[in-house]
Design a protein around this motif. Structure first.
Motif, PDB file in Angstrom:
ATOM      1  N   UNK A  99       0.803  -1.217   0.000  1.00 19.00           N
ATOM      2  CA  UNK A  99       0.000   0.000   0.000  1.00 19.00           C
ATOM      3  C   UNK A  99       0.841   1.273   0.000  1.00 19.00           C
ATOM      4  N   UNK A 100       2.036   1.225   0.580  1.00 17.94           N
ATOM      5  CA  UNK A 100       2.869   2.429   0.655  1.00 17.94           C
ATOM      6  C   UNK A 100       3.595   2.718  -0.652  1.00 17.94           C
ATOM      7  N   UNK A 101       3.634   1.737  -1.572  1.00 18.61           N
ATOM      8  CA  UNK A 101       4.379   1.909  -2.820  1.00 18.61           C
ATOM      9  C   UNK A 101       3.497   2.012  -4.055  1.00 18.61           C
ATOM     10  N   UNK A 102       2.325   1.394  -4.040  1.00 19.55           N
ATOM     11  CA  UNK A 102       1.479   1.374  -5.241  1.00 19.55           C
ATOM     12  C   UNK A 102       1.000   2.780  -5.580  1.00 19.55           C
ATOM     13  N   UNK A 103       1.120   3.192  -6.850  1.00 12.24           N
ATOM     14  CA  UNK A 103       0.712   4.548  -7.240  1.00 12.24           C
ATOM     15  C   UNK A 103      -0.728   4.884  -6.871  1.00 12.24           C
ATOM     16  N   UNK A 104      -1.622   3.917  -6.910  1.00 10.67           N
ATOM     17  CA  UNK A 104      -3.034   4.199  -6.629  1.00 10.67           C
ATOM     18  C   UNK A 104      -3.275   4.548  -5.162  1.00 10.67           C
ATOM     19  N   UNK A 205       6.214   5.159   6.629  1.00 10.01           N
ATOM     20  CA  UNK A 205       5.428   3.994   6.226  1.00 10.01           C
ATOM     21  C   UNK A 205       5.475   2.880   7.260  1.00 10.01           C
ATOM     22  N   UNK A 206       6.658   2.606   7.806  1.00  6.66           N
ATOM     23  CA  UNK A 206       6.772   1.506   8.758  1.00  6.66           C
ATOM     24  C   UNK A 206       6.038   1.822  10.051  1.00  6.66           C
ATOM     25  N   UNK A 207       6.104   3.069  10.484  1.00  2.25           N
ATOM     26  CA  UNK A 207       5.385   3.465  11.689  1.00  2.25           C
ATOM     27  C   UNK A 207       3.882   3.295  11.490  1.00  2.25           C
ATOM     28  N   UNK A 208       3.391   3.700  10.319  1.00  2.00           N
ATOM     29  CA  UNK A 208       1.956   3.571  10.036  1.00  2.00           C
ATOM     30  C   UNK A 208       1.545   2.110   9.944  1.00  2.00           C
ATOM     31  N   UNK A 209       2.351   1.292   9.282  1.00  2.00           N
ATOM     32  CA  UNK A 209       2.029  -0.142   9.208  1.00  2.00           C
ATOM     33  C   UNK A 209       1.961  -0.751  10.606  1.00  2.00           C
ATOM     34  N   UNK A 210       2.806  -0.274  11.500  1.00  2.00           N
ATOM     35  CA  UNK A 210       2.844  -0.810  12.848  1.00  2.00           C
ATOM     36  C   UNK A 210       1.595  -0.528  13.661  1.00  2.00           C
ATOM     37  N   UNK A 211       0.782   0.423  13.214  1.00  2.00           N
ATOM     38  CA  UNK A 211      -0.465   0.733  13.912  1.00  2.00           C
ATOM     39  C   UNK A 211      -1.565  -0.275  13.608  1.00  2.00           C
ATOM     40  N   UNK A 212      -1.377  -1.062  12.554  1.00  2.00           N
ATOM     41  CA  UNK A 212      -2.402  -1.993  12.105  1.00  2.00           C
ATOM     42  C   UNK A 212      -2.109  -3.389  12.614  1.00  2.00           C
ATOM     43  N   UNK A 213      -3.152  -4.074  13.034  1.00  2.00           N
ATOM     44  CA  UNK A 213      -2.986  -5.413  13.585  1.00  2.00           C
ATOM     45  C   UNK A 213      -4.073  -6.324  13.045  1.00  2.00           C
ATOM     46  N   UNK A 214      -3.760  -7.612  12.856  1.00  2.00           N
ATOM     47  CA  UNK A 214      -4.848  -8.568  12.624  1.00  2.00           C
ATOM     48  C   UNK A 214      -5.665  -8.683  13.900  1.00  2.00           C
ATOM     49  N   UNK A 215      -6.837  -9.243  13.800  1.00  2.00           N
ATOM     50  CA  UNK A 215      -7.686  -9.400  14.981  1.00  2.00           C
ATOM     51  C   UNK A 215      -6.993 -10.256  16.029  1.00  2.00           C
TER      52      UNK A 215
END
Length: 257
Positions: A99-104, A205-215
Motif C-alpha cells: 500500500x505504501x508503494x502502489x501509485x493508486x 510507512x513503517x510506523x503507520x504499518x505498525x499501527x495496524x494489527x490482525x484481529x
C-alpha cells in the motif's frame, strides 16, 4: 479480500462510538467545495457491495485544527490522477504489503487514512462439491469493526465539476482459523490507535504499518449464513443470521470459532 460487509448502525451511534466531532455531508455523490453538508441518506445495509455509498471516519484540518468527521464516500478508491472513475470497483481493497508503494494508494496512505466501520464482513468458503458457503465474521463483543481504510478525492475535468469521495479497505494475510475461510482479511485499528492512524500529518510507512494489527485471538467469531447474501439485490438483517445446523451439508463448512 473484503468484498461484502454489513453496516447497519445509525450515524448517531457511529458519532458516539467513534468520538466524532462533525457529521459531514454526502461526499459519495459529489457536491461543491469539498463535499461537506449536513448529513446523508445512506440506509442501513447488511449487504454492502463495491461502489455502494458507505460511511467512514476521517480527520480533516478545519480552521487550523484536526476535526474528526463522519463522512459518506463511495466504496472503491478513485486515485486523484485517474482520467475517470470507471475503475473504482477494482480498488475496493489495498494490500498492506504494497500500500505504501502502489501509485493508486501511496499518496492516500501518507495523509488520507480513515476507519471503515462495519458490523462484520463476509467471506465465502469453497466446498468440496464446487459450491461456496458464505460466512459472517464479527466481533464477539458486539462493537463495530474499525477496518483500516484510505480515502481519496477525485474531480472530473471541467469547471464546477463536483468532488467524488471514495475509499478502500486495507487487507492482510488471514491468521489462525480465518485463513481456512479466505487467505486475506481486513486490517483492524484498535481504539487506542485511532488518533495516530487518522492524523493527517501521518508518519513514515513503517510506523503507520505498525499501527495496524490482525484481529486478536478470540476477538472475532465466524458462522455460516444464507447464500442469499451472494445476490447484491438481497438485503436485510436475515442475511447475518446463522444458518440452522439442519440446513448445513456435512462438508459445507469448516469447524470454526
Amino acid at each position: 479480500m473484503c468484498g461484502r460487509y454489513a453496516a447497519s448502525r445509525s450515524p448517531e451511534d457511529l458519532v458516539e462510538e467513534f468520538e466524532v466531532d462533525a457529521w459531514a455531508g454526502a461526499g459519495a455523490g459529489g457536491g461543491t467545495g469539498d463535499g461537506a453538508g449536513t448529513g446523508d441518506a445512506v440506509p442501513p445495509s447488511w449487504n454492502v457491495a463495491p461502489t455502494d455509498p458507505v460511511r467512514v471516519v476521517l480527520e480533516r484540518v478545519v480552521e487550523e485544527r484536526a476535526e474528526r468527521q463522519l463522512r459518506t464516500v463511495r466504496w472503491g478508491l478513485v486515485p486523484s490522477w485517474a482520467r475517470d472513475a470507471s475503475g473504482a470497483a477494482r480498488l475496493i481493497n489495498a494490500r498492506l504489503e504494497t500500500v505504501a508503494e502502489k501509485p493508486a494508494f501511496r499518496k492516500a496512505f501518507r495523509s488520507r487514512r480513515c476507519l471503515v466501520p462495519a458490523d462484520g464482513y463476509y467471506e465465502w468458503y469453497a466446498q468440496e462439491d464446487g459450491g461456496k458457503q458464505p460466512f459472517f465474521i464479527r466481533r464477539r463483543d458486539g462493537r463495530s469493526l474499525a477496518m483500516a481504510g484510505l480515502y481519496e478525492l477525485w474531480r472530473a475535468p471541467g469547471e464546477g465539476s463536483p468532488w467524488l469521495w471514495t475509499a478502500t479497505v486495507i487487507t492482510t494475510a488471514a491468521v489462525d482459523e480465518l485463513g481456512r475461510l479466505h487467505d486475506r482479511m481486513p486490517m483492524l485499528v484498535e481504539r487506542d490507535r485511532w488518533a495516530q492512524w487518522l492524523d493527517p500529518e501521518g508518519g513514515d510507512a513503517e510506523e503507520l504499518r505498525g499501527l495496524l494489527v490482525p484481529a486478536a485471538p478470540g476477538l472475532l467469531e465466524a458462522y455460516p449464513v444464507s447464500k442469499a447474501v451472494g445476490n447484491v439485490r438481497n438485503n436485510g438483517p436475515h442475511l447475518v443470521e446463522p444458518v440452522p445446523a439442519a440446513e448445513e451439508a456435512a462438508d459445507a463448512a469448516p469447524t470454526l470459532f
